[in-house]
Design a protein around this motif. Structure first.
Motif, short mmCIF file in Angstrom:
data_model
loop_
_atom_site.label_atom_id
_atom_site.label_comp_id
_atom_site.label_asym_id
_atom_site.label_seq_id
_atom_site.Cartn_x
_atom_site.Cartn_y
_atom_site.Cartn_z
N ASN A 1 0.85 -1.19 0.00
CA ASN A 1 0.00 0.00 0.00
C ASN A 1 0.89 1.23 0.00
OD1 ASN A 1 -1.74 2.23 0.99
ND2 ASN A 1 -3.26 0.60 1.19
N ALA A 2 0.62 2.15 -0.93
CA ALA A 2 1.45 3.34 -1.07
C ALA A 2 1.46 4.19 0.21
CB ALA A 2 0.98 4.18 -2.25
N LEU A 3 0.39 4.09 1.01
CA LEU A 3 0.32 4.89 2.24
C LEU A 3 1.48 4.59 3.18
CD1 LEU A 3 -3.47 4.84 3.18
CD2 LEU A 3 -2.18 6.64 2.06
N GLU A 4 1.99 3.36 3.13
CA GLU A 4 3.09 2.99 4.00
C GLU A 4 4.40 3.67 3.59
OE1 GLU A 4 3.31 -1.25 3.97
OE2 GLU A 4 1.18 -1.52 4.44
N TYR A 5 4.48 4.08 2.33
CA TYR A 5 5.72 4.65 1.81
C TYR A 5 5.71 6.18 1.79
CZ TYR A 5 6.72 -0.08 0.13
OH TYR A 5 6.96 -1.44 0.06
N LEU A 6 4.52 6.78 1.75
CA LEU A 6 4.43 8.23 1.57
C LEU A 6 5.15 9.04 2.65
CD1 LEU A 6 0.90 9.04 0.12
CD2 LEU A 6 3.01 8.39 -1.03
N PRO A 7 5.01 8.71 3.94
CA PRO A 7 5.70 9.53 4.95
C PRO A 7 7.22 9.57 4.75
CG PRO A 7 4.02 8.17 5.98
CD PRO A 7 4.15 7.69 4.57
N PHE A 8 7.79 8.45 4.35
CA PHE A 8 9.24 8.40 4.15
C PHE A 8 9.65 9.19 2.91
CE2 PHE A 8 7.88 4.48 6.26
CZ PHE A 8 8.64 4.54 7.42
N ILE A 9 8.85 9.08 1.85
CA ILE A 9 9.13 9.83 0.63
C ILE A 9 9.02 11.32 0.90
CG2 ILE A 9 8.35 10.32 -1.72
CD1 ILE A 9 7.35 7.40 -1.85
N CYS A 10 7.95 11.72 1.58
CA CYS A 10 7.73 13.14 1.87
C CYS A 10 8.83 13.72 2.76
CB CYS A 10 6.37 13.35 2.51
SG CYS A 10 4.99 12.99 1.40
N ALA A 11 9.29 12.91 3.70
CA ALA A 11 10.34 13.39 4.61
C ALA A 11 11.65 13.63 3.87
CB ALA A 11 10.55 12.37 5.74
N LYS A 12 11.97 12.74 2.93
CA LYS A 12 13.23 12.87 2.21
C LYS A 12 13.13 13.79 1.01
CE LYS A 12 16.29 9.70 2.00
NZ LYS A 12 17.12 8.52 1.67
N HIS A 13 11.93 13.88 0.42
CA HIS A 13 11.75 14.67 -0.80
C HIS A 13 10.50 15.53 -0.68
CE1 HIS A 13 14.78 11.98 -2.47
NE2 HIS A 13 14.02 10.96 -2.12
N PRO A 14 10.51 16.52 0.22
CA PRO A 14 9.28 17.27 0.50
C PRO A 14 8.75 18.08 -0.67
CG PRO A 14 11.18 18.27 1.58
CD PRO A 14 11.63 16.95 1.06
N SER A 15 9.58 18.36 -1.67
CA SER A 15 9.11 19.16 -2.81
C SER A 15 8.64 18.31 -3.98
CB SER A 15 10.24 20.09 -3.29
OG SER A 15 11.35 19.34 -3.75
N LEU A 16 8.69 16.98 -3.85
CA LEU A 16 8.31 16.09 -4.94
C LEU A 16 6.80 15.86 -4.94
CD1 LEU A 16 9.09 14.14 -7.23
CD2 LEU A 16 9.47 12.37 -5.49
N PRO A 17 6.08 16.28 -5.99
CA PRO A 17 4.63 16.07 -6.03
C PRO A 17 4.28 14.58 -6.16
CG PRO A 17 5.30 17.76 -7.61
CD PRO A 17 6.54 17.06 -7.15
N ILE A 18 3.20 14.18 -5.48
CA ILE A 18 2.77 12.78 -5.48
C ILE A 18 1.29 12.71 -5.84
CG2 ILE A 18 2.53 10.66 -4.14
CD1 ILE A 18 4.72 11.76 -2.26
N LEU A 19 0.97 12.00 -6.91
CA LEU A 19 -0.41 11.75 -7.31
C LEU A 19 -0.74 10.29 -7.03
CD1 LEU A 19 -0.60 13.54 -10.80
CD2 LEU A 19 -0.73 14.53 -8.51
N ILE A 20 -1.80 10.06 -6.28
CA ILE A 20 -2.25 8.71 -5.96
C ILE A 20 -3.49 8.39 -6.79
CG2 ILE A 20 -3.24 7.23 -4.16
CD1 ILE A 20 -0.34 7.65 -3.71
N ALA A 21 -3.48 7.21 -7.40
CA ALA A 21 -4.63 6.75 -8.19
C ALA A 21 -5.21 5.50 -7.54
CB ALA A 21 -4.21 6.44 -9.62
N SER A 22 -6.55 5.45 -7.46
CA SER A 22 -7.18 4.29 -6.83
C SER A 22 -8.63 4.18 -7.29
CB SER A 22 -7.14 4.42 -5.30
OG SER A 22 -7.86 3.36 -4.69
N SER A 23 -9.15 2.96 -7.24
CA SER A 23 -10.56 2.74 -7.57
C SER A 23 -11.45 2.95 -6.35
CB SER A 23 -10.75 1.31 -8.11
OG SER A 23 -10.28 0.37 -7.18
N HIS A 24 -10.85 3.13 -5.16
CA HIS A 24 -11.62 3.38 -3.95
C HIS A 24 -12.19 4.80 -3.97
CE1 HIS A 24 -10.44 -0.36 -2.06
NE2 HIS A 24 -9.17 -0.09 -2.33
N ASN A 25 -13.45 4.93 -3.64
CA ASN A 25 -14.11 6.23 -3.68
C ASN A 25 -14.46 6.78 -2.30
OD1 ASN A 25 -14.09 6.21 -6.51
ND2 ASN A 25 -15.98 5.02 -6.57
#
Length: 230
Positions: free
Chosen positions: A62-86
């Motif tokens: 699940n991408a949610l497990e990775y986002l905090p680490f990505i954001c901490a190391k690369h705070p200026s990198l935009p992240i788009l999440i795609a999902s079928s969950h509404n």
């Protein structure tokens, strides 16, 4: 010739991924594709993308497990999440974890193209060093240097605070924004004040820099000799 914008695209449905990959390439993007979230940090470091386009659920990951680490190391990198969950709860969790946008599948390539253009206008390819006066902040390690000399490794909250203030150098940043971005919406006044005090002490060797309270708004990181943006 203008460099292509680089997209890291992760999707575990191989047939769907091939369609989106070809569509993005036809739009002029350089696409780095993977069907797993494993190794995404190394991929980001190696490729220096302009933006991430991630499927929310990739196999049993699940991408949610990775986002905090990505954001901490690369705070200026935009992240788009795609999902079928509404569901609103799932969307909220994505934003709280650090996603810049949540888009619903199936993919609409025109929408994805528009969103990438929108966010890439605000972001440059990743640079690992942020210059703040005589200081340099290493984004991947949270190390602060003074004139190339190691000074301090910042805590995650102090790092994010300094990053947000320097991102709007000479412009006030509201407490609401700081609480939302760093303390998940909690009004942690004491913690904020303590972080401000620590950063003031760390930056005191450059006398052109100052962090000041803006009454009724928040805080401003100022550099003498630079004018406020209109």
């Amino acid at each position: 010739m203008e460099d292509k914008q680089k997209v890291i695209f992760i999707e575990d449905d191989l047939n769907l991924a091939q369609i989106i990959l070809m569509a993005l390439q036809s739009k002029g993007y350089e696409v780095c594709y993977a069907n797993t979230l494993s190794g995404i940090q190394d991929m980001i470091e190696k490729e220096s993308p302009n933006i991430l386009l991630l499927d929310l659920e990739v196999g049993n990951q699940n991408a949610l497990e990775y986002l905090p680490f990505i954001c901490a190391k690369h705070p200026s990198l935009p992240i788009l999440i795609a999902s079928s969950h509404n569901g609103g709860e799932e969307i909220t969790r994505c934003y709280e974890a650090g996603a810049d946008l949540y888009t619903k599948k199936p993919y609409d390539i025109q929408e994805i193209d528009c969103l990438i253009q929108r966010f890439c206008k605000k972001a440059s390819p990743i640079s690992n060093i942020l210059s703040i006066g005589d200081y340099q902040l290493e984004l991947s390690t949270h190390k602060l240097f003074y004139k190339q000399e190691p000074s301090k490794t910042l805590s995650p909250k102090d790092f994010k605070l300094l990053y947000l203030l320097s991102e709007q150098l000479n412009q006030p940043v509201s407490k609401e924004k700081l609480f939302h971005e760093i303390w998940n919406g909690q009004e942690a006044h004491d913690s904020l004040n303590n972080s401000i005090s620590r950063l003031r002490k760390l930056l005191e060797r450059d006398t052109t820099l100052s962090i000041d309270a803006v009454k009724g708004v928040g805080y401003i990181l100022s550099k003498k000799g630079q004018l406020l943006s209109s």
